[in-house]
Design a protein around this motif. Structure first.
Motif, PDB file in Angstrom:
ATOM      1  N   PHE A 334       9.602  56.157 -21.717  1.00  0.00           N
ATOM      2  CA  PHE A 334      10.483  56.617 -20.656  1.00  0.00           C
ATOM      3  C   PHE A 334       9.698  57.041 -19.418  1.00  0.00           C
ATOM      4  N   TYR A 335       8.725  57.926 -19.652  1.00  0.00           N
ATOM      5  CA  TYR A 335       7.994  58.449 -18.491  1.00  0.00           C
ATOM      6  C   TYR A 335       6.960  57.456 -17.991  1.00  0.00           C
ATOM      7  N   LEU A 336       6.435  56.628 -18.902  1.00  0.00           N
ATOM      8  CA  LEU A 336       5.505  55.592 -18.428  1.00  0.00           C
ATOM      9  C   LEU A 336       6.231  54.609 -17.518  1.00  0.00           C
ATOM     10  N   THR A 337       7.485  54.301 -17.852  1.00  0.00           N
ATOM     11  CA  THR A 337       8.274  53.417 -16.994  1.00  0.00           C
ATOM     12  C   THR A 337       8.396  54.010 -15.596  1.00  0.00           C
ATOM     13  N   ALA A 338       8.664  55.336 -15.566  1.00  0.00           N
ATOM     14  CA  ALA A 338       8.794  55.991 -14.270  1.00  0.00           C
ATOM     15  C   ALA A 338       7.470  55.922 -13.508  1.00  0.00           C
ATOM     16  N   LEU A 339       6.365  56.145 -14.215  1.00  0.00           N
ATOM     17  CA  LEU A 339       5.055  56.085 -13.568  1.00  0.00           C
ATOM     18  C   LEU A 339       4.819  54.683 -13.022  1.00  0.00           C
ATOM     19  N   PHE A 340       5.106  53.703 -13.858  1.00  0.00           N
ATOM     20  CA  PHE A 340       4.944  52.309 -13.467  1.00  0.00           C
ATOM     21  C   PHE A 340       5.795  52.009 -12.228  1.00  0.00           C
ATOM     22  N   ALA A 341       7.043  52.448 -12.264  1.00  0.00           N
ATOM     23  CA  ALA A 341       7.958  52.174 -11.163  1.00  0.00           C
ATOM     24  C   ALA A 341       7.461  52.810  -9.870  1.00  0.00           C
ATOM     25  N   SER A 342       6.832  53.988 -10.003  1.00  0.00           N
ATOM     26  CA  SER A 342       6.377  54.669  -8.786  1.00  0.00           C
ATOM     27  C   SER A 342       5.182  53.937  -8.179  1.00  0.00           C
ATOM     28  N   LEU A 343       4.506  53.110  -8.992  1.00  0.00           N
ATOM     29  CA  LEU A 343       3.305  52.426  -8.503  1.00  0.00           C
ATOM     30  C   LEU A 343       3.570  50.983  -8.070  1.00  0.00           C
ATOM     31  N   VAL A 344       4.724  50.443  -8.481  1.00  0.00           N
ATOM     32  CA  VAL A 344       5.033  49.048  -8.170  1.00  0.00           C
ATOM     33  C   VAL A 344       5.418  48.912  -6.699  1.00  0.00           C
ATOM     34  N   TRP A 347       9.983  46.867  -6.602  1.00  0.00           N
ATOM     35  CA  TRP A 347      10.664  46.628  -7.886  1.00  0.00           C
ATOM     36  C   TRP A 347      11.875  45.756  -7.651  1.00  0.00           C
ATOM     37  N   PRO A 348      12.133  44.713  -8.375  1.00  0.00           N
ATOM     38  CA  PRO A 348      11.298  44.106  -9.413  1.00  0.00           C
ATOM     39  C   PRO A 348      10.574  42.854  -8.905  1.00  0.00           C
ATOM     40  N   TYR A 349      10.463  42.718  -7.586  1.00  0.00           N
ATOM     41  CA  TYR A 349       9.989  41.427  -7.059  1.00  0.00           C
ATOM     42  C   TYR A 349       8.479  41.365  -6.906  1.00  0.00           C
ATOM     43  N   GLN A 350       7.873  42.428  -6.411  1.00  0.00           N
ATOM     44  CA  GLN A 350       6.417  42.417  -6.247  1.00  0.00           C
ATOM     45  C   GLN A 350       5.837  43.484  -7.161  1.00  0.00           C
ATOM     46  N   LEU A 351       5.294  43.055  -8.264  1.00  0.00           N
ATOM     47  CA  LEU A 351       4.854  44.015  -9.263  1.00  0.00           C
ATOM     48  C   LEU A 351       3.409  44.453  -9.059  1.00  0.00           C
ATOM     49  N   GLU A 352       2.882  44.293  -7.837  1.00  0.00           N
ATOM     50  CA  GLU A 352       1.516  44.775  -7.585  1.00  0.00           C
ATOM     51  C   GLU A 352       1.505  46.292  -7.682  1.00  0.00           C
ATOM     52  N   LEU A 353       0.455  46.801  -8.314  1.00  0.00           N
ATOM     53  CA  LEU A 353       0.369  48.253  -8.458  1.00  0.00           C
ATOM     54  C   LEU A 353      -0.441  48.861  -7.317  1.00  0.00           C
ATOM     55  N   GLY A 354      -0.060  50.072  -6.944  1.00  0.00           N
ATOM     56  CA  GLY A 354      -0.787  50.763  -5.869  1.00  0.00           C
ATOM     57  C   GLY A 354      -0.049  52.016  -5.500  1.00  0.00           C
ATOM     58  N   LEU A 355      -0.662  52.773  -4.603  1.00  0.00           N
ATOM     59  CA  LEU A 355      -0.037  54.037  -4.215  1.00  0.00           C
ATOM     60  C   LEU A 355       0.919  53.836  -3.045  1.00  0.00           C
ATOM     61  N   TRP A 356       1.651  52.695  -3.060  1.00  0.00           N
ATOM     62  CA  TRP A 356       2.527  52.336  -1.928  1.00  0.00           C
ATOM     63  C   TRP A 356       3.501  53.463  -1.576  1.00  0.00           C
ATOM     64  N   HIS A 357       4.000  54.093  -2.599  1.00  0.00           N
ATOM     65  CA  HIS A 357       5.094  55.038  -2.344  1.00  0.00           C
ATOM     66  C   HIS A 357       4.626  56.477  -2.257  1.00  0.00           C
ATOM     67  N   TYR A 358       3.315  56.666  -2.350  1.00  0.00           N
ATOM     68  CA  TYR A 358       2.818  58.037  -2.368  1.00  0.00           C
ATOM     69  C   TYR A 358       2.436  58.547  -0.976  1.00  0.00           C
ATOM     70  N   HIS A 359       2.730  57.760   0.064  1.00  0.00           N
ATOM     71  CA  HIS A 359       2.452  58.298   1.410  1.00  0.00           C
ATOM     72  C   HIS A 359       3.698  58.913   2.026  1.00  0.00           C
ATOM     73  N   PHE A 360       4.834  58.573   1.469  1.00  0.00           N
ATOM     74  CA  PHE A 360       6.130  59.159   1.875  1.00  0.00           C
ATOM     75  C   PHE A 360       6.451  58.995   3.356  1.00  0.00           C
ATOM     76  N   SER A 361       5.797  58.029   4.026  1.00  0.00           N
ATOM     77  CA  SER A 361       6.183  57.829   5.431  1.00  0.00           C
ATOM     78  C   SER A 361       7.387  56.910   5.441  1.00  0.00           C
ATOM     79  N   GLY A 362       8.223  57.086   6.426  1.00  0.00           N
ATOM     80  CA  GLY A 362       9.405  56.248   6.533  1.00  0.00           C
ATOM     81  C   GLY A 362      10.510  56.649   5.580  1.00  0.00           C
ATOM     82  N   THR A 363      10.396  57.815   4.976  1.00  0.00           N
ATOM     83  CA  THR A 363      11.499  58.309   4.145  1.00  0.00           C
ATOM     84  C   THR A 363      11.709  59.792   4.444  1.00  0.00           C
ATOM     85  N   GLY A 364      12.888  60.278   4.154  1.00  0.00           N
ATOM     86  CA  GLY A 364      13.168  61.687   4.435  1.00  0.00           C
ATOM     87  C   GLY A 364      12.637  62.574   3.336  1.00  0.00           C
TER      88      GLY A 364
END
Lengths: 592, 369
Positions: A334-344, A347-364
């Protein structure tokens, strides 16, 4: 000549005592300090707990201009089919969750407490995982697994035939809440299953009872209070939770989300207050039932029982190992899925892993400033919360003054167990945002109004929200100390404050650290109370998760949740390391 | 009563919890250096009495005077008393040394003074060289020694012991009994000890106060208490006692007992009873004599109904031959050697002698426990 020395000293001491005679010999400064502290504790509880809840009740009986309208809002509530449906939905969710979490938790706890299966420490750690996450994350992870583009729904992105379980609605809520309540059920049941007398089993075996019969005549009756307690706690948790239904609820409305919709969406504060009261009553009943059960449990557990040491039993152990690794594995996945999802990346088109979503720019939501605010808030809550809780428990448990007020303080200290986070949050807005009150025709300005939309009110709210469990932890630790420590100190003329610092706190340090960790972890993860109280210049991580998810930025919400979980796990590890350190240093006086 | 020789005086003290009177109208005093023991069954109020003296509970009525000073309203910290508890109550996170020094530090003593004093106290309780150990590393007896040293460190005017030996093994208990008593005598410190163990009270105390249901029923030396118990309760609580109910007073000094007449020396207040009154006659099993060296008076014929072996002695259950009523029973403790010599067996007839100065008489109104 030791005797001679002692005799002279005894003589001078009694001479000194005689000189002491008079008024000051009778005045006991300590008693007055303790009285003062007890009164202060009651006043504090009055301001942070009683008055806000009263204000909420008053609000539910008044219109938006403050005029008294009696039960008008309640009549409207029960005549409004939409709102009434939510009550039914909440009950359905809570009952199903309770059955599932207590059922699954019993098997798990049984394996941990009564079998010799491999990796029990790890399994227990895995079962505790949900405690570190906001319940919003349970919902988010569910969406990545069972949502429209979820791993299971699409069959691992088309590798296998997919299954759609219709996660949006009751199904998703119940799964998420079960995950949330599971660790609590396991914790309570492990303790209940360990608190047993081995001699009962020996007696049953010697009488030739079959294992099944022993289970029904010894095991189950032995844990019945623990089971009931687990039922009530899981019921309260799932009945009042806001996070999971917020994310996976879809059109299936429950009371907690109704309060949010009424207050934030429609600015209908009175109706929000009414729904809060409706939410509060079942929780209060479950709380009272739980307290009654707990009292019976204490009375029925004999002090001199022989602990039951589980023995290997291959067939049973294989079964339970299989069961536990299945359940534990599901939690991890369950939690690994969440971790995976946060790094993809996408989802589900480009499954490259990275810290794409950890900069939080462009979101409130506030990004890293929200995260750091949450860290700060949690640290303050841990620091102040621990200090206040421990002091409160000490005053109630270890002083002998003002019996009535201490009873009252004890009751008030447990009351937050019955208060859902949403109710506390709403009560706090009403109380601290009020400019003042008309009391008998005189306008009294609110002396606490300045707290509104500050860090202080968030911290205060967390302290109250998580007060009861911490208080019980502190009380248990204090109860284990000899009742006569204070007496002995007083007889030697040592002030109680010194004994508090030199003996009470060091001996209770493990419990104090546990309380600190509990406050931190829960303050990081909570969303229900603070969602009403944060201000735009003080964004919080958990609230950001809710808002980003609302805005459709699920991956960012997931990433933020991961940060919260990471911070919590880090604090948990620090707690583990520091208690291990204390145990090493204090081994001399802890080993018997 | 307030002479300089009186270290502790308790005057008409009472304590109520709601309507329940835990203690009522208790008065006694202790001379300087005296060892008093408060004895009674559990729940009789003896611990409450000690806590009242210590100032840990406030009493509802009466006065407590320590060293001539009325301390009735004062808290424990102003009474200059040392307390030792059954649970030791040693601070687990402090070494034995630091436990003993605990009260000294806050009295502004210098470091050197404290070190010297702690060494002296460790010596005194026979714990030299053990100061660095923590309570959990010490045996129960050692912990209680440290607790004793700690209470003595601040030179109290009065030492209060609350069942100090009850948590210890039988052997250690015997050893510490003697040691505490010796130490108390050497220091000349007035001591009050609460106990439910009669043997402890008999062997340690100068005087014993027996408490029953919140009332002081007897205050006397161990000899007084054992030989002249004031009430059937005291008699049965301390040692064993045969009670023979439904005896009848014939005239002063002579009582009818199952068809036999016995002479009684100490009348224990029954002299006031008119002839014909129903009384209870009591005698301790070890005072029931058998064998030929008996006098001629107070001989009662009996049959041995059962024998219980107790090592050094036997306890014989005897049935008194009686014209009027059967079933009158007596227990007798007889040395094993004598049982062998006289070849006593069950079912044999055995005349016994009830020495007239060892019989006690209680009025019929005083029901015994």
């Amino acid at each position: 000549m030791p005797e001679g020395g002692l005799a002279t000293e005894a003589a001078t001491a009694s001479a000194r005592a005689r000189v002491d005679d008079g008024f000051w010999a009778r005045v006991d400064g300590e008693r007055w300090i303790k009285r003062l502290l007890i009164v202060a504790l009651c006043l504090w509880l009055g301001v942070v707990l009683v008055l806000p809840v009263l204000q909420l009740l008053v609000k539910s009986l008044a219109d938006d201009q403050g005029g008294f309208v009696g039960l008008t809002h309640y009549v409207k509530y029960f005549n409004s089919p939409n709102l009434f449906v939510s009550l039914r939905n909440s009950l359905v969710v809570a009952v199903l969750t309770t059955l599932l979490s207590v059922g699954l938790g019993f098997g798990y706890a049984y394996a941990l407490a009564r079998t010799t299966i491999f990796g029990r420490g790890l399994l227990k750690g895995v079962a505790m995982m949900p405690l570190f996450a906001p319940t919003l994350l349970n919902g988010i992870a569910l969406i990545y697994l069972f949502g429209r583009k979820g791993l299971v729904t699409t069959g691992l992105f088309g590798l296998l035939p997919g299954v759609d379980i219709g996660v949006y609605g009751p199904v998703g809520i119940v799964i998420a809440e079960t995950l949330y309540a599971f660790p609590q059920a396991v914790l309570i049941l492990v303790i209940a299953l360990k608190m047993t007398d081995a001699r009962l089993y020996e007696a049953a075996q010697s009488l030739g009872a079959s294992p099944l019969r022993i289970f029904f005549t010894v095991t189950l009756p032995g844990v019945r209070f623990g089971l009931m307690s687990a039922v009530f706690v899981c019921f309260i948790l799932s009945f009042t939770d806001f996070g999971a239904p917020k994310v996976v609820g879809g059109n299936y409305s429950v009371l907690a989300t109704d309060i949010y919709k009424q207050v934030i969406g429609q600015q209908n504060f009175s109706m929000g207050a009414v729904v809060s009261v409706v939410l509060l009553i079942p929780a209060l009943l479950a709380f009272i039932a739980d307290r009654l059960v707990q009292r019976r449990q204490v009375a029925s557990f004999a002090a001199r029982s022989v602990p039951l040491i589980p023995r290997p039993n291959p067939r049973r152990d294989v079964f339970f190992a299989f069961y536990c690794w299945l359940v534990g594995g599901a939690i991890v996945i369950f939690y690994l899925t969440a971790l995976f999802a946060s790094l993809v990346k996408v989802w589900p088109y480009q499954l490259e892993l990275g810290l794409w979503h950890y900069h939080f720019s462009g979101t409130g939501g506030g990004g890293y400033s929200a995260f750091f605010n949450s860290l700060r808030m949690s640290a303050y809550s841990a620091l102040w919360g621990t200090a206040i809780t421990f002091l409160a428990a000490y005053l109630i448990e270890k002083t002998r003054q003002l019996h009535g007020l201490r009873q009252l303080a004890y009751f008030l200290s447990l009351a937050p167990l019955a208060l859902p986070g949403m109710v506390i949050g709403l009560a706090y807005i009403f109380f601290f945002n009020a400019r003042g009150w008309e009391i008998a025709g005189v306008f009294v300005a609110n002396p606490f109004n300045w707290l509104y939309s500050t860090m202080a009110i968030l911290v205060l709210c967390n302290i109250v929200h998580f007060f009861s469990v911490s208080f019980l932890t502190a009380t248990t630790a204090l109860k284990q100390m000899d009742r006569e420590f204070e007496t002995v100190s007083a007889s030697m003329g040592v002030p109680f404050t010194k004994t508090f610092v030199r003996v009470t706190v060091p001996v209770c340090l493990p419990a104090i650290l546990e309380i600190g960790m509990y406050y931190f972890v829960n303050s990081m993860a909570t969303v229900s109370a603070v969602i009403f109280l944060y201000s735009a210049d003080l964004p919080l991580a958990s609230v950001a998760v809710a808002n980003m998810d609302d805005a459709g930025d699920t991956a960012y919400a997931c990433a933020m949740s991961m940060l919260i979980v990471a911070a919590n796990i880090l604090v948990r590890l620090m707690y583990g390391a520091s208690t291990a350190g204390i145990r090493r240093r204090s081994q001399a006086w802890l080993t018997r | 009563m307030n002479t300089s020789d009186t270290s502790l005086a308790v005057e008409k003290v009472g304590k109520k919890y709601g309507t329940f009177a835990a203690l009522s109208d208790v008065s006694f005093s202790a001379r300087r250096g005296e060892f008093l023991s408060i004895l009674g069954p559990s729940g009789c109020g003896k611990t409450t009495l000690l806590r009242l003296i210590a100032g840990l509970e406030s009493h509802s009525e009466g006065r407590v005077i320590i060293d001539g000073r009325d301390v009735s309203g004062s808290p424990v910290s102003k009474r200059n008393v040392g307390i030792v508890f059954q649970s030791y109550a040693l601070f687990p996170n402090l070494s034995a040394r630091n436990n003993i020094a605990y009260g000294l530090k806050s009295r502004g003593a210098s470091r050197e003074e404290i070190v010297a004093r702690v060494d002296e106290l460790l010596d005194l309780v026979g714990m030299r060289g053990m100061g660095r150990k923590y309570p959990a590393q010490l045996s129960g007896g050692q912990q209680q020694r440290v607790a004793l040293a700690r209470s003595l460190a601040v030179s109290p005017g009065l030492l209060l012991l609350d069942e100090p030996l009850s948590a210890l093994d039988a052997k250690v208990r015997l050893l510490l009994r003697g040691e505490i008593r010796q130490l108390q005598k050497r220091l000349g410190i007035t001591t009050v000890m609460v106990t439910h163990d009669q043997e402890e009270a008999l062997t340690m105390a100068d005087r014993i106060l027996v408490i029953e249901k919140g009332r002081l029923v007897q205050d006397g030396t161990p000899h007084d208490i054992y030989d002249r118990p004031a009430t059937p309760f005291v008699a049965s609580f301390i040692g064993a006692m045969n009670f023979i109910p439904d005896a009848v007073k014939v005239h002063d000094g002579v009582y009818g007992l199952g068809g036999h007449h016995v002479q009684v020396g100490m009348e224990n207040g029954s002299a006031a009873l008119p002839p014909g009154s129903r009384v209870t006659i009591a005698i301790r099993p070890e005072d029931v004599l058998i064998g030929r060296e008996l006098g001629s008076a107070n001989i009662v014929p009996t049959t041995v109904s059962a024998m219980e072996y107790r090592g050094a002695q036997f306890r014989l259950s005897l049935v008194v031959h009686s014209g009027e009523r059967s079933g009158l029973r007596l227990d007798a403790d007889v040395a094993a050697e004598k049982v062998r010599r006289l070849q006593i067996r069950p079912e044999m007839d055995l005349p016994v002698h009830l020495p007239f100065n060892r019989l006690r008489v209680y009025g019929a109104g005083e029901a015994h426990a």
